[in-house]
Scaffold this motif. Structure first.
Motif, PDB file in Angstrom:
ATOM      1  N   PRO A  52       0.827  -1.211   0.000  1.00 13.36           N
ATOM      2  CA  PRO A  52       0.000   0.000   0.000  1.00 13.36           C
ATOM      3  C   PRO A  52       0.862   1.262   0.000  1.00 13.36           C
ATOM      4  CG  PRO A  52      -0.801  -1.577   1.629  1.00 13.36           C
ATOM      5  CD  PRO A  52       0.509  -2.105   1.127  1.00 13.36           C
ATOM      6  N   ASP A  53       0.474   2.242  -0.817  1.00  8.91           N
ATOM      7  CA  ASP A  53       1.201   3.503  -0.863  1.00  8.91           C
ATOM      8  C   ASP A  53       0.371   4.592  -0.186  1.00  8.91           C
ATOM      9  OD1 ASP A  53      -0.822   3.995  -2.640  1.00  8.91           O
ATOM     10  OD2 ASP A  53       0.468   4.280  -4.392  1.00  8.91           O
ATOM     11  N   GLU A  54       0.798   5.849  -0.313  1.00  7.79           N
ATOM     12  CA  GLU A  54       0.109   6.931   0.374  1.00  7.79           C
ATOM     13  C   GLU A  54      -1.311   7.121  -0.145  1.00  7.79           C
ATOM     14  OE1 GLU A  54       2.054  10.659  -0.130  1.00  7.79           O
ATOM     15  OE2 GLU A  54       2.445  10.377  -2.268  1.00  7.79           O
ATOM     16  N   TYR A  55      -1.556   6.836  -1.425  1.00 10.02           N
ATOM     17  CA  TYR A  55      -2.902   6.968  -1.970  1.00 10.02           C
ATOM     18  C   TYR A  55      -3.828   5.903  -1.377  1.00 10.02           C
ATOM     19  CZ  TYR A  55      -0.485   9.947  -5.302  1.00 10.02           C
ATOM     20  OH  TYR A  55       0.278  10.942  -5.855  1.00 10.02           O
ATOM     21  N   THR A  56      -3.284   4.708  -1.169  1.00 11.69           N
ATOM     22  CA  THR A  56      -4.073   3.642  -0.537  1.00 11.69           C
ATOM     23  C   THR A  56      -4.493   4.060   0.865  1.00 11.69           C
ATOM     24  OG1 THR A  56      -2.530   2.129  -1.649  1.00 11.69           O
ATOM     25  CG2 THR A  56      -4.151   1.160  -0.165  1.00 11.69           C
ATOM     26  N   PHE A  57      -3.516   4.481   1.652  1.00 13.70           N
ATOM     27  CA  PHE A  57      -3.822   4.855   3.037  1.00 13.70           C
ATOM     28  C   PHE A  57      -4.740   6.079   3.104  1.00 13.70           C
ATOM     29  CE2 PHE A  57      -0.023   2.295   4.175  1.00 13.70           C
ATOM     30  CZ  PHE A  57      -0.583   1.566   5.218  1.00 13.70           C
ATOM     31  N   LYS A  71      -7.226   4.248  14.388  1.00 20.99           N
ATOM     32  CA  LYS A  71      -5.917   4.146  15.038  1.00 20.99           C
ATOM     33  C   LYS A  71      -5.100   2.969  14.519  1.00 20.99           C
ATOM     34  CE  LYS A  71      -6.712   6.910  19.137  1.00 20.99           C
ATOM     35  NZ  LYS A  71      -6.584   7.037  20.594  1.00 20.99           N
ATOM     36  N   PRO A  72      -5.688   1.793  14.263  1.00 24.65           N
ATOM     37  CA  PRO A  72      -4.898   0.739  13.611  1.00 24.65           C
ATOM     38  C   PRO A  72      -4.365   1.157  12.239  1.00 24.65           C
ATOM     39  CG  PRO A  72      -6.851  -0.205  14.612  1.00 24.65           C
ATOM     40  CD  PRO A  72      -6.991   1.274  14.726  1.00 24.65           C
ATOM     41  N   LEU A  73      -5.162   1.936  11.494  1.00 22.89           N
ATOM     42  CA  LEU A  73      -4.689   2.422  10.198  1.00 22.89           C
ATOM     43  C   LEU A  73      -3.534   3.407  10.384  1.00 22.89           C
ATOM     44  CD1 LEU A  73      -8.061   2.933   8.307  1.00 22.89           C
ATOM     45  CD2 LEU A  73      -6.258   1.326   7.712  1.00 22.89           C
ATOM     46  N   HIS A  74      -3.639   4.256  11.413  1.00 21.24           N
ATOM     47  CA  HIS A  74      -2.544   5.184  11.713  1.00 21.24           C
ATOM     48  C   HIS A  74      -1.274   4.390  12.029  1.00 21.24           C
ATOM     49  CE1 HIS A  74      -1.218   9.065  14.020  1.00 21.24           C
ATOM     50  NE2 HIS A  74      -0.360   8.687  13.094  1.00 21.24           N
ATOM     51  N   ALA A  75      -1.426   3.313  12.782  1.00 22.07           N
ATOM     52  CA  ALA A  75      -0.264   2.458  13.077  1.00 22.07           C
ATOM     53  C   ALA A  75       0.315   1.863  11.801  1.00 22.07           C
ATOM     54  CB  ALA A  75      -0.668   1.346  14.043  1.00 22.07           C
ATOM     55  N   GLY A  76      -0.571   1.470  10.863  1.00 24.44           N
ATOM     56  CA  GLY A  76      -0.101   0.938   9.585  1.00 24.44           C
ATOM     57  C   GLY A  76       0.652   1.978   8.780  1.00 24.44           C
ATOM     58  N   VAL A  77       0.202   3.237   8.863  1.00 27.51           N
ATOM     59  CA  VAL A  77       0.899   4.326   8.164  1.00 27.51           C
ATOM     60  C   VAL A  77       2.325   4.460   8.701  1.00 27.51           C
ATOM     61  CG1 VAL A  77       0.972   6.837   7.882  1.00 27.51           C
ATOM     62  CG2 VAL A  77      -1.185   5.620   7.578  1.00 27.51           C
TER      63      VAL A  77
END
Length: 554
Positions: free
Chosen positions: A161-166, A183-189
């Protein structure tokens, strides 16, 4: 060359002068028209190309499908999809399949988009990003998150995943509880090493503000070293929307100090904050900034200016700005009607309402809140009943604020039985004890024990420890001389051990805001204030003695 230099008219003219354009020329002119928003021209060129016997290529169809998607033209997009299916010369490659997928996502036909996606043999990252963004566009956060989870399951170096995905999945997940997905997505970032991307940070900020998590938004903002104007604007608008006006203005000033130019969105948010804070001086300075920035003709900014002046009680300023707006929108009209109504000029509020109707605008729930509030402030019972009927007739379902204004109007006019009937019809009565407290307050004024006790019981059913209801009930018994009941309630109040939060006032002196309350002993200038009060009291006593001497000698 003309297409690259931003001159689609010249590009089309050169193409039309070509005797036998080849496929490359056709593709180029169609792509040019799509790029500059001339979809009808691109479709016309497509039909001409087909009529000349040239077979459109995958690149041709990808370009025109992209135009249909950006224009939301689902009908022509489906027709082109039919061409792809029926054409024997075409072998749909991945870019063409992605163009089809993007067209359906842009046109919000996610059912077909999912079927197109499922038929792609090996979707690339563009395919995944498109379907996730499609779910985000229609507000289907859970499906976007599920698609992201599926991408992670098949993830490899090529499909990471790239920045557009996130950015897409975070935007989709923003309305969902932050603890569940945000918050889990923030952790993935952070794990993906994209925490410094302002593109992703902006969507994360929006997600935290949507979930009213100001602390996490602040930490995220501080962690990004290079902040763009969108991040600053998000901080201004996010704090303003959540009622944190002082912080909103702080970030607005910070945005100017680092050299970013303000836009209509940041100006409007800052003005909304000054309106909520009753900060007229700050509002006037922002008005100057509006003029300097050239946004005085922007309807959004002008509406916020009108609202700011109206809420600060500067009705002449509000009306002056209002008169400069060529076509005021509903927000502007509502601000003016509410401003005059809240400051006691009900006649002007009603006149403006009539002007608004004649201009062709339909009132909304905010309009009727302003009108009913104006009637309540001025005790206009019949007028209030008329507007209540008009509101119902317009198909607007009354909300809590409508019932509050109407109950207050009926109660203060002594129509207590009507107020009880109205509260019983309100769906808000079971959630908000405020309606019963409004009625109870008027029962104290009119010394109506039976209705007052009933109102107190209803209010205390929802909040047994509510101090204000106990105090009003005590005042009700005191008004009719039932001192035994008064003593009992006061003992109950002492037993609750509830301390009423003091009301706060503030005043701005020499660019500093001072906050204080009754019996405040904590202010740094309390001694100076006390000395000044003693001086004024001494002068008042001296003035009284002089007046008495004049009367005696007169």
């Amino acid at each position: 060359m003309y297409y690259g230099c931003g001159s689609p008219r010249d590009a089309n003219q050169v193409f039309d002068e070509m005797m036998t354009p080849d496929v490359v020329a056709w593709n180029c002119v169609m792509h040019c028209n799509v790029r500059y928003g001339y979809l009808d021209r691109a479709l016309g060129k497509f039909c001409r190309m087909v009529s000349t016997g040239l077979a459109p290529t995958e690149s041709t169809l990808s370009s025109v499908l992209s135009g249909c998607g950006h224009s939301g033209d689902l009908d022509h997009g489906r027709a082109l999809h039919g061409w792809v299916v029926k054409s024997e010369e075409l072998d749909p490659d991945l870019p063409l399949q992605n163009a089809l997928l993007d067209m359906y996502c842009c046109c919000c036909d996610l059912d077909t988009a999912v079927r197109v996606f499922q038929r792609i043999g090996t979707p690339d990252l563009v395919s995944w990003n498109t379907i996730i963004a499609g779910f985000s566009g229609v507000g289907d956060g859970w499906s976007a998150v599920q698609a992201f989870v599926q991408l992670k399951a098949v993830s490899s170096e090529r499909l990471a995943p790239d920045e557009y995905t996130f950015a897409s999945v975070v935007a989709a997940a923003a309305p969902l509880p932050a603890m569940c997905s945000g918050k889990p997505l923030h952790a993935g970032v952070i794990k993906a090493g994209l925490e410094s991307s302002v593109f992703v940070a902006n969507t994360l900020l929006n997600m935290y503000f949507t979930n009213e998590d100001l602390g996490s938004a602040q930490i995220l903002f501080d962690s990004v070293m290079v902040k763009d104007v969108i991040m600053w604007t998000e901080m201004v608008a996010g704090h303003s929307a959540l009622g944190e006006g002082e912080l909103s203005l702080k970030y607005f000033i910070g945005m100017l100090q680092v050299g970013h130019k303000v836009d209509n969105f940041s100006l409007s948010s800052a003005l909304n904050s000054t309106a909520d804070l009753a900060g007229l001086k700050q509002g006037e300075m922002l008005h100057a900034q509006v003029v300097k920035s050239g946004y005085e003709g922007n309807i959004c900014v002008s509406g916020s200016l009108v609202d700011m002046y109206a809420k600060n009680g500067t009705l002449l300023g509000a009306y002056s700005v209002f008169c400069t707006i060529q076509k005021p929108d509903l927000k502007c009209w509502n601000s003016m009607i509410g401003g005059y109504g809240n400051h006691g000029d009900s006649e002007m509020a009603f006149k403006l309402f009539g002007d608004m109707i004649r201009s062709g605008l339909q009132p909304d729930h905010v309009t009727y809140i302003s009108l009913l509030s104006a009637c309540s402030h001025c005790g206009l019972v019949e007028k209030g009943k008329l507007y209540w009927f008009c509101m119902i007739n317009d198909g607007i379902v009354p909300g809590f604020k409508h019932y509050t204004s109407m109950v207050s109007l009926l109660s203060r006019a002594g129509l207590l039985e009507e107020a009880v009937d109205l509260i019983n019809k309100s769906p808000s009565a079971k959630r908000y004890p405020e309606l019963w407290r409004i009625l109870l307050s008027s029962c104290v004024t009119f010394k109506d024990l039976s209705i007052g006790v009933h109102a107190a019981e209803k209010a205390l059913e929802q909040d047994p420890d509510d101090l204000s209801t106990h105090i009003l009930l005590s005042n009700l018994y005191a008004s009719i001389g039932k001192w035994d009941s008064v003593s009992e309630i006061r003992r109950r109040i002492r037993g609750l051990m509830i301390e009423k939060e003091p009301g706060l006032s503030w005043i701005e002196i020499k660019k500093m805001v001072h906050v204080f309350s009754a019996d405040d002993e904590c202010h740094v200038h309390i001694d100076v204030c006390r000395d000044e009060l003693l001086r004024i009291m001494g002068n008042m006593g001296l003035l009284d003695s002089c007046e008495n001497e004049v009367v005696l000698n007169g």
